[in-house]
Design an enzyme around this catalytic site. Sequence first.
Site, PDB file in Angstrom:
ATOM      1  N   VAL A  16     -52.830 -36.038 104.682  1.00 59.66           N
ATOM      2  CA  VAL A  16     -53.443 -34.862 104.061  1.00 59.66           C
ATOM      3  C   VAL A  16     -54.801 -35.200 103.460  1.00 59.66           C
ATOM      4  CG1 VAL A  16     -53.201 -33.167 102.219  1.00 59.66           C
ATOM      5  CG2 VAL A  16     -51.220 -33.768 103.607  1.00 59.66           C
ATOM      6  N   SER A  19     -57.328 -37.371 106.290  1.00 59.68           N
ATOM      7  CA  SER A  19     -57.962 -36.530 107.310  1.00 59.68           C
ATOM      8  C   SER A  19     -59.127 -35.740 106.717  1.00 59.68           C
ATOM      9  CB  SER A  19     -56.932 -35.581 107.925  1.00 59.68           C
ATOM     10  OG  SER A  19     -56.363 -34.728 106.935  1.00 59.68           O
ATOM     11  N   ARG A  48     -49.802 -45.322 110.802  1.00 55.90           N
ATOM     12  CA  ARG A  48     -48.500 -45.943 111.047  1.00 55.90           C
ATOM     13  C   ARG A  48     -48.094 -45.838 112.512  1.00 55.90           C
ATOM     14  NH1 ARG A  48     -47.365 -43.861 105.762  1.00 55.90           N
ATOM     15  NH2 ARG A  48     -46.803 -45.563 104.323  1.00 55.90           N
ATOM     16  N   LYS A 107     -52.062 -44.542  92.676  1.00 54.99           N
ATOM     17  CA  LYS A 107     -51.717 -44.631  91.256  1.00 54.99           C
ATOM     18  C   LYS A 107     -50.540 -45.549  90.990  1.00 54.99           C
ATOM     19  CE  LYS A 107     -49.619 -40.173  92.108  1.00 54.99           C
ATOM     20  NZ  LYS A 107     -50.382 -39.965  93.353  1.00 54.99           N
ATOM     21  N   ILE A 138     -60.766 -33.766  89.567  1.00 55.10           N
ATOM     22  CA  ILE A 138     -61.337 -33.694  88.218  1.00 55.10           C
ATOM     23  C   ILE A 138     -62.034 -35.006  87.873  1.00 55.10           C
ATOM     24  CG2 ILE A 138     -60.851 -33.299  85.786  1.00 55.10           C
ATOM     25  CD1 ILE A 138     -58.265 -31.902  86.655  1.00 55.10           C
ATOM     26  N   GLU A 192     -42.806 -32.109  97.397  1.00 53.81           N
ATOM     27  CA  GLU A 192     -42.370 -32.854  98.574  1.00 53.81           C
ATOM     28  C   GLU A 192     -40.901 -32.532  98.875  1.00 53.81           C
ATOM     29  OE1 GLU A 192     -44.367 -34.698 100.322  1.00 53.81           O
ATOM     30  OE2 GLU A 192     -46.087 -34.844  98.969  1.00 53.81           O
ATOM     31  N   LYS A 207     -49.949 -42.275  86.093  1.00 54.72           N
ATOM     32  CA  LYS A 207     -51.273 -41.810  85.682  1.00 54.72           C
ATOM     33  C   LYS A 207     -51.512 -42.071  84.198  1.00 54.72           C
ATOM     34  CE  LYS A 207     -51.230 -38.258  89.282  1.00 54.72           C
ATOM     35  NZ  LYS A 207     -51.034 -36.817  89.585  1.00 54.72           N
ATOM     36  N   GLY A 306     -54.062 -32.066  96.391  1.00 62.29           N
ATOM     37  CA  GLY A 306     -54.504 -31.381  97.605  1.00 62.29           C
ATOM     38  C   GLY A 306     -55.478 -32.235  98.388  1.00 62.29           C
TER      39      GLY A 306
END
Length: 451
Positions: A16, A19, A48, A107, A138, A192, A207, A306
């Site tokens: 995601v 790409s 993979r 992370k 952000i 997910e 985080k 995203g």
Amino acid sequence: MVRTRPLKVALLGCGVVGSQVARLMTAHAGDLAARIGAPVELAGVAVRRLGRARGDVDPALVTTDAESLVTRGDIDVVVELIGGIEPARSLINAAFESGASVVTANKALLAGDGPALQAAAEKHAADLYFEASVAGAIPLLRPLRESLAGDKVDRVLGIVNGTTNFILDRMESSGASYGEALDEATALGYAEADPTADVEGFDAAAKAAILAGIAFHTRVRLDDVHREGITEITAADIAGARQMGHAVKLLAICERAEDGRSVTARVHPAMIPLSHPLASVREAYNAVFVEAEAAGRLMFYGQGAGGAPTASAVLGDLVAACRNRLTGGLGPRESAYAQLPVSPMGEVTTRYHVSLDVVDKPGVLAQCAAVFADHGVSIDTVRQTGKGNKGGKVGKGGNVGNDGQEGRGGEAKLVVVTHRAPDAALGATVEALRSLDTVHGVASTMRVEGE
């Protein structure tokens, strides 16, 4: 003036985020070259397995041999977006050993092995950038590490997981149960297939470790972070918070002790006043509230996940790493000079909202209040509803009122909000309340923050 020899980039992972990074590198190639001072070339993409369509990526660039790609010698920057611990850790170290700088959004790896990766980058005179590891698009880590480098950060309080914020927001806005809100989040692609990392707080805890390390110049590992998820939050909890003028959010809280001698890092659901800026953060958005000595209160808000938003942060780091390759300079190094101890959760001072199911008869309220007093916990407000009590606030500041006003049979709900006290004392108070014959159950406990 832009030089003609391109800087070569190896991309590890083309999902995601990966790409989108590849797409933006192609779409904005001219602008990136002008901003960096040299063209940037995607030299290879490690995946993979072969055979899947990967957008506009040239199939000739795709390989399953990630190690050969990062160690081939002509790579300037490796962008690691495969996630997890291995093989990501080995590939990043191999990249450093081969002279490449690294940009990552990993992370989990940074929270567990950040100091070792920083040391490896230092040893090989390479850069390690990771803006995309916290809060997606952000700009947060760079302001903490650079813009506030001359200030003293006292507290970082934020919503850093979009999935859980979406679920809690839906529970509040529609009255949905946790399960119903999770199903909606999954259908929309926010959660997910296995949402454990998000809903149990693991993602936010990683985080928090990164944020605390940068904010307090102290090495904070994932194991140092107290973690609780949102799976036990009910629609009744959300409604109860709303009655108090609060919203429920999963918060990452990193703060310096009042005496400045230690720090804490924790992730858990909490009630925050509707007047607090974080209470208005909706959907899958992230927001982080920073409190610094000189700068005061700062808020960073935007899309925290995203493909395209996260790719934006990755490309920002890529530009910085490429500029350093051209000039021979290096970006900011790890700052852990303070090395403050990380206090356990039990020593954190916080407030509790406790909802009890009790017998509705005289003396119960005073009995419960005595338990709080025995543990050194002061009561701020009490609210009781039951057959003999129409509802309403019974007392404030620890005043439990006249027990003769309580009901004389059946069930009642007793809601207590405490003043600040050590978390260990608050937890012990709740356990002691469970043992009372007049307490049928502790319906919920939740910390109160942001006041």
